[in-house]
Design an enzyme around this catalytic site. Structure first.
Site, PDB file in Angstrom:
ATOM      1  CG  HIS A 143      -0.072  13.031   2.813  1.00 27.71           C
ATOM      2  ND1 HIS A 143       0.366  12.145   3.781  1.00 27.71           N
ATOM      3  CD2 HIS A 143      -0.985  12.360   2.079  1.00 27.71           C
ATOM      4  CE1 HIS A 143      -0.254  10.981   3.622  1.00 27.71           C
ATOM      5  NE2 HIS A 143      -1.080  11.085   2.599  1.00 27.71           N
ATOM      6  CG  LEU A 144      -1.054  19.783   5.847  1.00 28.13           C
ATOM      7  CD1 LEU A 144      -1.664  20.376   7.123  1.00 28.13           C
ATOM      8  CD2 LEU A 144      -1.245  20.736   4.679  1.00 28.13           C
ATOM      9  CG  ASP A 164      -3.777  10.149  -0.593  1.00 32.00           C
ATOM     10  OD1 ASP A 164      -2.950  10.657   0.196  1.00 32.00           O
ATOM     11  OD2 ASP A 164      -3.660   9.001  -1.053  1.00 32.00           O
ATOM     12  N   GLY A 196       2.195   9.339  -4.829  1.00 37.35           N
ATOM     13  CA  GLY A 196       1.367  10.442  -4.357  1.00 37.35           C
ATOM     14  C   GLY A 196       1.214  11.527  -5.405  1.00 37.35           C
ATOM     15  CG  HIS A 227      -2.772   3.079   3.391  1.00 32.99           C
ATOM     16  ND1 HIS A 227      -2.190   4.096   2.684  1.00 32.99           N
ATOM     17  CD2 HIS A 227      -2.408   1.926   2.767  1.00 32.99           C
ATOM     18  CE1 HIS A 227      -1.511   3.587   1.656  1.00 32.99           C
ATOM     19  NE2 HIS A 227      -1.614   2.273   1.699  1.00 32.99           N
ATOM     20  CG  ASN A 243       2.556  10.026   5.719  1.00 32.07           C
ATOM     21  OD1 ASN A 243       1.885  11.032   5.893  1.00 32.07           O
ATOM     22  ND2 ASN A 243       2.763   9.519   4.515  1.00 32.07           N
TER      23      ASN A 243
END
Ligand code: DOR
Length: 439
Positions: A70-71, A312, A331, A186, A102
């Site tokens: 996730h950037l 992740d 997260g 997911h 996302n």
């Protein structure tokens, strides 16, 4: 690292990685690696080059590939950017990452794909992106996968949520398979998970927190295996967390279905007992599970049922992670810890893998799943120079700084681990030298 005879005005200096133990999909051997103009020019004894990188006694391997990063760009730059996440990736030994969709806006159109790829061009690692399966990840209407595929997107996912509607998922699989793309899922049935914030079990009862049963994941794994059988399309299962999921994927694999799977470091390292202090650093989706699930994830990685270790990496700002457990976002960070956690947990503690198996699960297998031909090796003449040098003997303790990430949601603080990235070479450039990012 030491420089020798580079002169201003010369072509890019050649680089020699000296004295390492080369480990790739073809096996192990000792030798130096000479890199010229972004490619491996020679592998053998006593090579010289303009810049010498010391790898004495270290592992030299194809750079790691993360299928699940996730950037946060566009839209959540306070938590991470392509630049900071890319730097964290390089420090973790990665040469390629696959960004999750996302973001705000969602990566669900050619325009946003272009934006992320453009940002990635100045990152120290190769930034690839997934595209969403449905518009806005809302699970209602298929996203324009063809226009994203034209820009090189090969994996589509609604990560952060699963596609709930069976018919829509069937259509998505048919559409993706026509494009030669893979759908990554997911797995989480929201009717069972809504309102929950940790694994349903003894710990959720003790803590009085609403729990998510293992079945919330497993029902979707089961459905997608059925749909993979029905459509013949490729399905990749993201961050599997339960023993039941591993068993179903093993069954699907032996039935010859085109399914692949990944697991995240936290799911082979931490259990739901970590939530005992109500610290939202330990909140993640899918949640940290039971001892039995953690053992099954490790075993699944050990026997190859789970193909890849994917981080992740999910940065969240301290302000949001300081919220009460049930309100905080899920997260945790992963890019700078994954390799050392894998060596420590899977090679040393549970002995389900060798170091070379860990590298397979973190480099060449994920490269193959993502179709990244320039990554994952082998370390051979003519191949793109995407490499990592690892001091496998180094022991270190994980701190709370969050490393190069903009966020600090590290659930491993104080943990002693083995294996440290010394150098990372991406596209022939030394982007990490002696454990420090060069840009
Ligand atoms: O814990 C998680 N965090 N799981 C997800 O699927 C999404 C991710 C995020 O974006 O923060």
């Amino acid at each position: 690292m030491s420089s020798t005879s580079a002169h201003p005005g010369d072509a890019a200096p050649s680089l020699v990685i000296r004295g390492g133990r080369i480990v790739d999909a073809t096996g192990e051997r000792s030798g130096d690696v000479l890199v010229v103009d972004g490619r491996i020019a020679e592998v053998g004894p006593d090579l010289s080059g303009d810049v010498v990188v010391d790898a004495d006694g270290a592992i030299v391997a194809p750079g790691l590939v993360d299928l699940h990063t996730h950037l946060r760009q566009p839209g959540r730059e306070e938590a991470e950017t392509v630049e900071t996440g890319g730097r964290a990736a390089a420090l973790g030994g990665y040469t390629a990452v696959l960004a999750m969709p996302n973001t705000t806006p969602t990566i669900d159109s050619a325009g946003v794909v272009r934006e992320v790829l453009a940002l990635g061009r100045s990152a120290p690692v190769d930034v690839h992106t997934t595209g969403a399966i449905t518009v806005g990840r809302e699970g209602e209407q298929l996203a324009p996968m063809a226009e994203m595929a034209e820009l090189g997107v090969r994996i589509f996912t609604d990560d952060g949520t699963g596609v709930q509607d069976d018919r829509l998922m069937r259509r998505a699989l048919e559409y993706a398979s026509g494009l030669g793309a893979t759908l990554a899922q997911h797995c989480e049935v929201t009717s069972l998970s809504e309102g929950t914030c940790m694994h349903e079990g003894e710990w959720s009862s003790r803590l009085g927190l609403p729990g998510q049963p293992a079945e919330a994941e497993e029902l979707m794994v089961m459905r997608d295996i059925a749909l993979a059988r029905m459509t013949g399309a490729k399905v990749h299962f993201q961050h599997l967390s339960t023993a039941g999921s591993v068993a179903m994927v093993a069954g699907a694999r032996s039935a010859g279905l085109a399914v692949t799977a990944e697991a995240a470091p936290h799911h082979f390292t931490l259990t739901d007992a970590s939530c005992a202090g109500y610290d939202a650093t330990f909140k993640v989706h899918p949640p940290l599970r039971s001892d039995g699930d953690v053992a099954a994830i490790a075993a699944g990685l050990g026997d190859g049922t789970i193909d890849a270790i994917a981080t992740d990496h999910a940065p969240h700002t301290p302000e949001t992670k300081e919220l009460p457990f049930d309100q905080a976002p899920p997260g945790m960070l992963g890019l700078e810890y994954a390799l050392a956690l894998a060596f420590t947990e899977l090679v040393d503690r549970t002995a389900v893998m060798r170091e070379s198996d860990v590298l397979a699960a973190m480099s060449w297998r994920p490269a193959a799943i993502a179709g990244l031909g320039d990554h994952g090796g082998p370390v051979a003449v003519g191949r793109a120079a995407n490499l990592v040098v690892i001091d496998a003997a180094a022991r270190w303790s994980i701190d709370s700084s969050g490393g190069a990430s903009r966020s600090r949601n590290v659930p491993y603080v104080g943990r002693e681990v083995r294996g440290r990235v010394l150098h990372t070479v991406c596209g022939g450039e030394l982007v990490v030298s002696d454990g420090e990012a060069t840009r």
